[in-house]
Design a protein around this motif. Structure first.
Motif, PDB file in Angstrom:
ATOM      1  N   THR A 189       0.850  -1.190   0.000  1.00 12.34           N
ATOM      2  CA  THR A 189       0.000   0.000   0.000  1.00 12.34           C
ATOM      3  C   THR A 189       0.885   1.239   0.000  1.00 12.34           C
ATOM      4  OG1 THR A 189      -0.132   0.397   2.399  1.00 12.34           O
ATOM      5  CG2 THR A 189      -1.565  -1.319   1.483  1.00 12.34           C
ATOM      6  N   LYS A 190       0.269   2.412   0.008  1.00  8.95           N
ATOM      7  CA  LYS A 190       1.009   3.667   0.058  1.00  8.95           C
ATOM      8  C   LYS A 190       1.232   4.142   1.496  1.00  8.95           C
ATOM      9  CE  LYS A 190      -0.620   5.174  -4.481  1.00  8.95           C
ATOM     10  NZ  LYS A 190      -1.351   6.213  -5.251  1.00  8.95           N
ATOM     11  N   ARG A 191       0.747   3.351   2.474  1.00  9.36           N
ATOM     12  CA  ARG A 191       0.939   3.701   3.879  1.00  9.36           C
ATOM     13  C   ARG A 191       2.189   3.013   4.427  1.00  9.36           C
ATOM     14  NH1 ARG A 191      -4.376   1.788   3.722  1.00  9.36           N
ATOM     15  NH2 ARG A 191      -3.617  -0.062   4.836  1.00  9.36           N
ATOM     16  N   ASP A 192       2.657   3.479   5.577  1.00 10.16           N
ATOM     17  CA  ASP A 192       3.776   2.823   6.232  1.00 10.16           C
ATOM     18  C   ASP A 192       3.314   1.909   7.357  1.00 10.16           C
ATOM     19  OD1 ASP A 192       2.955   4.736   8.031  1.00 10.16           O
ATOM     20  OD2 ASP A 192       4.953   5.557   8.416  1.00 10.16           O
ATOM     21  N   ASP A 240       4.434  -2.291  16.947  1.00  8.30           N
ATOM     22  CA  ASP A 240       3.834  -2.999  15.817  1.00  8.30           C
ATOM     23  C   ASP A 240       3.522  -1.992  14.703  1.00  8.30           C
ATOM     24  OD1 ASP A 240       3.913  -5.377  17.194  1.00  8.30           O
ATOM     25  OD2 ASP A 240       1.840  -5.272  17.879  1.00  8.30           O
ATOM     26  N   PRO A 241       3.675  -2.378  13.447  1.00  8.30           N
ATOM     27  CA  PRO A 241       3.407  -1.463  12.332  1.00  8.30           C
ATOM     28  C   PRO A 241       1.908  -1.350  12.047  1.00  8.30           C
ATOM     29  CG  PRO A 241       4.066  -3.580  11.467  1.00  8.30           C
ATOM     30  CD  PRO A 241       4.170  -3.694  12.967  1.00  8.30           C
ATOM     31  N   ILE A 242       1.149  -0.963  13.078  1.00  7.04           N
ATOM     32  CA  ILE A 242      -0.317  -0.914  12.990  1.00  7.04           C
ATOM     33  C   ILE A 242      -0.803   0.385  13.617  1.00  7.04           C
ATOM     34  CG2 ILE A 242      -2.495  -2.072  13.528  1.00  7.04           C
ATOM     35  CD1 ILE A 242      -0.827  -4.595  14.177  1.00  7.04           C
ATOM     36  N   THR A 243      -1.688   1.074  12.919  1.00  2.00           N
ATOM     37  CA  THR A 243      -2.372   2.238  13.477  1.00  2.00           C
ATOM     38  C   THR A 243      -3.836   1.883  13.687  1.00  2.00           C
ATOM     39  OG1 THR A 243      -0.928   3.958  12.579  1.00  2.00           O
ATOM     40  CG2 THR A 243      -3.221   4.555  12.939  1.00  2.00           C
ATOM     41  N   CYS A 244      -4.304   2.096  14.897  1.00  2.00           N
ATOM     42  CA  CYS A 244      -5.674   1.718  15.277  1.00  2.00           C
ATOM     43  C   CYS A 244      -6.474   2.995  15.516  1.00  2.00           C
ATOM     44  CB  CYS A 244      -5.631   0.857  16.531  1.00  2.00           C
ATOM     45  SG  CYS A 244      -7.121  -0.099  16.848  1.00  2.00           S
ATOM     46  N   ILE A 245      -7.521   3.222  14.714  1.00  2.00           N
ATOM     47  CA  ILE A 245      -8.289   4.457  14.808  1.00  2.00           C
ATOM     48  C   ILE A 245      -9.787   4.164  14.925  1.00  2.00           C
ATOM     49  CG2 ILE A 245      -6.608   5.831  13.549  1.00  2.00           C
ATOM     50  CD1 ILE A 245      -8.333   5.542  11.041  1.00  2.00           C
ATOM     51  N   LEU A 246     -10.510   5.162  15.400  1.00  2.00           N
ATOM     52  CA  LEU A 246     -11.975   5.129  15.483  1.00  2.00           C
ATOM     53  C   LEU A 246     -12.541   6.140  14.501  1.00  2.00           C
ATOM     54  CD1 LEU A 246     -11.879   5.064  19.305  1.00  2.00           C
ATOM     55  CD2 LEU A 246     -13.265   3.405  18.053  1.00  2.00           C
ATOM     56  N   LEU A 247     -13.652   5.784  13.855  1.00  2.00           N
ATOM     57  CA  LEU A 247     -14.253   6.657  12.860  1.00  2.00           C
ATOM     58  C   LEU A 247     -15.736   6.861  13.129  1.00  2.00           C
ATOM     59  CD1 LEU A 247     -12.653   5.157   9.613  1.00  2.00           C
ATOM     60  CD2 LEU A 247     -11.933   7.209  10.847  1.00  2.00           C
ATOM     61  N   ASN A 281     -10.699   8.182   2.776  1.00  2.00           N
ATOM     62  CA  ASN A 281      -9.660   9.206   2.658  1.00  2.00           C
ATOM     63  C   ASN A 281      -8.860   9.304   3.956  1.00  2.00           C
ATOM     64  OD1 ASN A 281      -8.397  11.520   1.204  1.00  2.00           O
ATOM     65  ND2 ASN A 281      -9.293  12.689   2.885  1.00  2.00           N
ATOM     66  N   ILE A 282      -9.566   9.216   5.092  1.00  2.00           N
ATOM     67  CA  ILE A 282      -8.879   9.229   6.388  1.00  2.00           C
ATOM     68  C   ILE A 282      -8.008   7.989   6.533  1.00  2.00           C
ATOM     69  CG2 ILE A 282      -9.209   9.151   8.894  1.00  2.00           C
ATOM     70  CD1 ILE A 282     -11.846  10.706   8.448  1.00  2.00           C
ATOM     71  N   ILE A 283      -8.559   6.828   6.188  1.00  2.00           N
ATOM     72  CA  ILE A 283      -7.828   5.568   6.309  1.00  2.00           C
ATOM     73  C   ILE A 283      -6.585   5.574   5.422  1.00  2.00           C
ATOM     74  CG2 ILE A 283      -7.941   3.107   5.743  1.00  2.00           C
ATOM     75  CD1 ILE A 283     -10.911   3.213   6.614  1.00  2.00           C
ATOM     76  N   ASN A 284      -6.736   5.989   4.187  1.00  2.00           N
ATOM     77  CA  ASN A 284      -5.627   5.934   3.234  1.00  2.00           C
ATOM     78  C   ASN A 284      -4.491   6.884   3.597  1.00  2.00           C
ATOM     79  OD1 ASN A 284      -6.884   3.974   1.664  1.00  2.00           O
ATOM     80  ND2 ASN A 284      -7.889   5.479   0.341  1.00  2.00           N
ATOM     81  N   ASN A 285      -4.815   7.903   4.370  1.00  2.00           N
ATOM     82  CA  ASN A 285      -3.797   8.865   4.778  1.00  2.00           C
ATOM     83  C   ASN A 285      -3.353   8.687   6.229  1.00  2.00           C
ATOM     84  OD1 ASN A 285      -3.415  10.931   2.454  1.00  2.00           O
ATOM     85  ND2 ASN A 285      -5.627  10.679   2.573  1.00  2.00           N
ATOM     86  N   ALA A 286      -3.786   7.588   6.852  1.00  2.00           N
ATOM     87  CA  ALA A 286      -3.443   7.348   8.250  1.00  2.00           C
ATOM     88  C   ALA A 286      -1.945   7.116   8.412  1.00  2.00           C
ATOM     89  CB  ALA A 286      -4.214   6.145   8.776  1.00  2.00           C
ATOM     90  N   LYS A 287      -1.390   7.667   9.498  1.00  6.05           N
ATOM     91  CA  LYS A 287       0.030   7.538   9.810  1.00  6.05           C
ATOM     92  C   LYS A 287       0.190   6.924  11.198  1.00  6.05           C
ATOM     93  CE  LYS A 287       0.451  11.964   9.527  1.00  6.05           C
ATOM     94  NZ  LYS A 287      -0.949  12.268   9.137  1.00  6.05           N
ATOM     95  N   SER A 288       1.389   6.524  11.520  1.00  4.47           N
ATOM     96  CA  SER A 288       1.636   5.940  12.834  1.00  4.47           C
ATOM     97  C   SER A 288       1.278   6.923  13.947  1.00  4.47           C
ATOM     98  CB  SER A 288       3.098   5.503  12.958  1.00  4.47           C
ATOM     99  OG  SER A 288       3.969   6.590  12.698  1.00  4.47           O
TER     100      SER A 288
END
Length: 304
Positions: A189-192, A240-247, A281-288
């Motif tokens: 993907t384009k995310r890290d 861990d290379p995971i970002t956990c967010i609420l939407l 859009n938020i998900i695709n631009n999510a960062k650590s």
């Protein structure tokens, strides 16, 4: 009917074995989308375009997530789960259109064995995951539960059911998908980072609660927020290379909200297409650095 979505495999991708060097060259020549292959215990499978799982994908926002993920990323793989895949006509239509890029699995949030089975299937077919969207939720069920307008209408059964589906279920899904997310990270993907996106609601915010009421739904979403925040802290501590967010998707024109739209201004009722586009859009631009944050559909942070 309970508004949750979960699924024996109706179709599956080929199981990928760890390649020899010669086989790797052949695989890359024949199937460019697979950048490297593996089992879950070896280096993770890296799929060009990434592997996304939408939990709760048979209708509403979840189905729209699956649709847009397939349409907007022509190389991405999508796993869609629901309780009854045979009755998920929207998903079956997508399967006809997108073929092997869509894998439909049975998953019931109230049955952990089905969650574990889904994780096993993803591991065997892909070896990793880059995005997990928990989209299921319940607000009302005729003759079972309704949003409470007063404390006197609160019932233990409704509280427990809302908590089981809206809070406990999604966290159990993360628990079983965790190794796959760690293996996938942002590769392909384009995310890290890999992203876990749990659909919450503004009414779950304690700081934003000025009206009260809706005890079961509101408190179960608050529980989801706290559980998600706690998971994000662990992910961060373990690097861990995971970002956990609420939407918060806004008020969307779905079966879940339809009984409660009467007094809502037209401009505040969103289509599924609009809301999911904003959330992706938020998900695709999510960062650590976004790990553990709570976002509204417009990208604004919501107070806890």
């Amino acid at each position: 009917m309970r508004r949750v979505i979960w699924v024996p495999i109706t179709s599956s991708s080929s199981i990928v074995a760890a390649p020899t060097p010669t086989l790797t060259r052949i695989t890359r020549a024949v199937a460019p989308r697979l950048l490297s292959t593996t089992s879950a215990s070896a280096p993770a499978a890296r799929w060009e375009g990434g592997v996304s799982l939408v939990q709760g994908a048979s209708r509403g926002i979840g189905l729209e997530f699956a649709k847009q993920l397939l349409e907007k990323n022509e190389k991405g793989q999508v796993v869609a789960t629901c309780r009854n895949p045979d009755g998920a006509t929207g998903l079956l239509d997508l399967k006809i259109k997108f073929g092997d890029r869509l894998n439909i699995l049975q998953l019931d949030l109230t049955n952990e064995k089905t969650i574990e089975a889904s994780a096993k299937s993803v591991r065997e077919n892909y070896g990793s995951m880059n995005l997990l969207i928990n989209a299921s939720g319940i607000l009302s069920i005729p003759n079972v539960m309704q949003p409470e307008t007063t404390l006197s209408k609160v019932e233990k059964s409704a509280l427990m059911l809302a908590y089981e589906v809206n809070a406990a279920g999604p966290i159990l899904v993360i628990k079983h998908m965790w190794p796959l997310l760690k293996a996938g990270g942002g590769m392909g993907t384009k995310r890290d980072v890999a992203v876990v996106a749990n659909l919450s609601a503004r009414v779950g915010s304690i700081g934003d609660n000025h009206l009260g009421g809706w005890h079961a739904y509101r408190s179960s979403k608050t529980a989801l927020n706290q559980l998600t925040k706690t998971v994000s802290v662990e992910f961060g501590r373990k690097k861990d290379p995971i970002t956990c967010i609420l939407l918060h998707p806004g008020t969307v024109d779905t079966d879940l909200s339809r009984p409660f739209q009467r007094n809502l201004p037209k401009e505040k009722l969103f289509t599924k297409e609009f809301s999911v586009q904003k959330l992706l859009n938020i998900i695709n631009n999510a960062k650590s650095s976004d790990n553990g944050k709570f976002f509204a559909w417009d990208g604004q942070e919501i107070p806890w």
